[in-house]
Design an enzyme around this catalytic site. Structure first.
Site, PDB file in Angstrom:
ATOM      1  N   LYS A 127       0.987  -1.296  -0.069  1.00  0.00           N
ATOM      2  CA  LYS A 127       0.025   0.044   0.086  1.00  0.00           C
ATOM      3  C   LYS A 127       0.766   1.384  -0.055  1.00  0.00           C
ATOM      4  O   LYS A 127       0.558   2.404  -0.500  1.00  0.00           O
ATOM      5  CB  LYS A 127      -0.899   0.097   1.208  1.00  0.00           C
ATOM      6  CG  LYS A 127      -2.052  -1.021   0.833  1.00  0.00           C
ATOM      7  CD  LYS A 127      -3.275  -0.574   1.775  1.00  0.00           C
ATOM      8  CE  LYS A 127      -4.615  -1.499   1.314  1.00  0.00           C
ATOM      9  NZ  LYS A 127      -4.270  -2.962   1.903  1.00  0.00           N
TER      10      LYS A 127
ATOM     11  N   GLU B 261      -9.438   7.092   3.242  1.00  0.00           N
ATOM     12  CA  GLU B 261     -10.378   6.025   3.803  1.00  0.00           C
ATOM     13  C   GLU B 261      -9.323   5.171   4.456  1.00  0.00           C
ATOM     14  O   GLU B 261      -8.271   4.861   4.160  1.00  0.00           O
ATOM     15  CB  GLU B 261     -11.432   5.590   2.766  1.00  0.00           C
ATOM     16  CG  GLU B 261     -10.874   4.528   2.090  1.00  0.00           C
ATOM     17  CD  GLU B 261      -9.790   4.941   1.106  1.00  0.00           C
ATOM     18  OE1 GLU B 261      -9.507   6.048   0.956  1.00  0.00           O
ATOM     19  OE2 GLU B 261      -9.173   3.985   0.499  1.00  0.00           O
TER      20      GLU B 261
ATOM     21  N   SER C  76       1.839  -9.897  -0.728  1.00  0.00           N
ATOM     22  CA  SER C  76       1.278  -8.187  -0.854  1.00  0.00           C
ATOM     23  C   SER C  76       1.542  -7.787   0.585  1.00  0.00           C
ATOM     24  O   SER C  76       1.872  -6.527   0.686  1.00  0.00           O
ATOM     25  CB  SER C  76      -0.037  -7.952  -1.067  1.00  0.00           C
ATOM     26  OG  SER C  76      -0.678  -8.909  -0.417  1.00  0.00           O
TER      27      SER C  76
HETATM   28  C1  PLP Z   1      -5.178  -3.898   1.549  1.00  0.00           C
HETATM   29  C2  PLP Z   1      -4.292  -5.040   1.304  1.00  0.00           C
HETATM   30  C3  PLP Z   1      -4.706  -5.986   0.310  1.00  0.00           C
HETATM   31  C4  PLP Z   1      -5.903  -5.883  -0.591  1.00  0.00           C
HETATM   32  O1  PLP Z   1      -6.046  -4.583  -1.277  1.00  0.00           O
HETATM   33  P1  PLP Z   1      -5.852  -4.804  -2.775  1.00  0.00           P
HETATM   34  O2  PLP Z   1      -6.122  -3.538  -3.309  1.00  0.00           O
HETATM   35  O3  PLP Z   1      -6.765  -5.854  -3.528  1.00  0.00           O
HETATM   36  O4  PLP Z   1      -4.497  -5.212  -3.001  1.00  0.00           O
HETATM   37  C5  PLP Z   1      -4.089  -7.176   0.010  1.00  0.00           C
HETATM   38  N1  PLP Z   1      -2.888  -7.331   0.636  1.00  0.00           N
HETATM   39  C6  PLP Z   1      -2.542  -6.621   1.934  1.00  0.00           C
HETATM   40  C7  PLP Z   1      -1.158  -6.931   2.393  1.00  0.00           C
HETATM   41  C8  PLP Z   1      -3.394  -5.552   1.983  1.00  0.00           C
HETATM   42  O5  PLP Z   1      -2.920  -4.782   3.095  1.00  0.00           O
END
Ligand code: PLP
Length: 396
Positions: free
Chosen positions: A89, A111, A378
């Site tokens: 993010k 948000e 992610s």
């Molecule tokens: C917020 C988040 C997501 C989901 O958001 P996307 O916009 O679909 O990427 C996925 N993995 C992590 C670690 C997050 O913090």
């Protein structure tokens, strides 16, 4: 990267479904981003901060123990969990923070659901000396106390949202309201590839650094592209970020994994692409979970970041065109993958990418070792330890 078109459409999805009052603010943002996008010095500054502040490039790690244990395809992990603040993010927050500075805005509104995007936004605001106001549902404030404290430590103001279900959906609406009222000095820093044009394009562009790095790393290590890329899909930003530079490489299979929660039959899930129908939410047309009357369904997933009733419009386009495939994993499957990766590789993943790991692990067993599979990891799992501890107690 020719999409979206000039009106912000990816095929039939996207656009700007907003009241007249929001149109002016969007037009200003669209102009400013078009200029920045064409300015190489803007990208140079972005890349330099990604390097010096975020710690990019993140590694592309060959998960040898996991691969050996599964006995199939070779699994590589794109380590966004090692990016500063622990998830992808920050890439988008940094890009939009730079844009806000360029536009002369002194104040950011954002948000947040579980608080991950709020923390990324607050981090960037501290670094750029911007005032930061985070809208967060009252329900989420109670559930995520430590992230609320982190945002406050970073100098942000956290405004509780008491409307409706008091979660992310209402927090977005409230942030838009603030933005439109204070647009002269305020930028709205949206956290995923959702919302009206130009957000889905802009957030994708910032997150596509994940895929660009992956491509370079694959060519350097293997002299070829991967066979498969797998990512979890909430709003869709980490998935589009890693998919985007490979969309023209038709032989690279792209798979998004949505949250099936307690099971698709239970209506307690967040699988918008797999189970949703076309509708409009937060200013964009996309796949949306709705009941037979068109009312937005309440969603559920053990992974806070996947708990959103819609998905970015570009994913709708990729699904319909067949370029990407979308599947699901349940809470208990994600938990299984969470434990598997922790034990085999010593990497505790966030619950969101644990969904992608589950699917990748299952697929890998059916494929030969020459098959190269990249999973976008992610984020890291520290934020989820309480949730997982609770869940494992209940299951045993
Ligand atoms: C917020 C988040 C997501 C989901 O958001 P996307 O916009 O679909 O990427 C996925 N993995 C992590 C670690 C997050 O913090």
């Amino acid at each position: 990267m020719s999409l979206p078109d000039a009106r912000g459409y990816f095929g039939r999805y996207g656009g700007k479904f907003v009241p007249e009052t929001v149109m002016g603010a969007l037009a200003e943002l669209e102009r400013a981003y078009a200029e920045a996008r064409a300015d190489s010095s803007f990208w140079k500054e972005f890349e330099s901060l990604c390097h010096d502040y975020v710690g990019r490039p993140t590694p592309l790690y060959p998960a040898q123990q996991l691969t050996a244990k599964l006995g199939g395809a070779t699994i590589l992990l794109k380590r966004e969990d090692l990016a500063f603040t622990g998830a992808h993010k920050i890439n988008n927050a940094l890009g939009q923070g730079l844009l806000a500075k360029r536009m002369g805005k002194k104040r950011i509104v954002a948000e947040t659901g579980a608080g991950q995007h709020g923390v990324a936004a607050a981090t960037v605001c501290a670094q750029f000396n911007l005032e930061c106001v985070i809208y967060m549902g009252e329900e989420d404030i109670h559930r995520q106390a430590s992230n609320v404290f982190r945002m406050k430590l970073l100098g942000a103001e956290v405004h509780p949202v008491t409307a409706g279900s008091r979660t992310l959906k209402e927090a977005i609406s409230e942030a838009i309201r603030d933005w439109v009222t204070n647009v002269k000095n305020t930028h709205f820093l949206l956290g995923s590839v959702v919302g009206p044009h130009p957000y889905p394009m802009m957030v994708r562009d910032f997150q596509s650094i994940i895929g660009q790095e992956t491509k370079k790393q694959m060519l350097a290590k293997f002299q070829r592209l991967p066979d498969w890329i797998i990512a979890c899909v909430g709003g869709g930003s980490n998935a589009i970020g890693i998919f985007s530079p490979f969309i023209e490489d038709k032989r690279v299979k792209l798979t998004g994994v949505e949250a099936a929660g307690r099971g698709l039959k239970m209506s307690q899930h967040a699988a918008s692409l797999v189970e949703g129908r076309v509708g409009v939410i937060h200013g964009t047309k996309s796949y949306l979970l709705q009941d037979e009357h068109g009312q937005i369904m309440s969603t559920y997933s053990i992974a806070p970041g996947l708990d959103y009733p819609a998905v970015g419009p570009e994913h709708g386009y990729l699904k319909d065109s067949g370029r990407a495939t979308y599947v699901t994993a349940t809470d208990s499957q994600a938990l299984e993958a969470f434990e598997l990766l922790s034990k085999t590789e010593g990497i505790i993943p966030a619950l969101e990418p644990a969904h992608a790991i589950y699917y990748a692990a299952k697929l890998a067993t059916q494929l030969p070792p020459q098959t190269l599979m990249v999973v976008n990891l992610s984020g890291r799992g520290d934020k989820d330890l309480d949730i997982v501890w609770q869940a494992l107690q209940e299951n045993r």
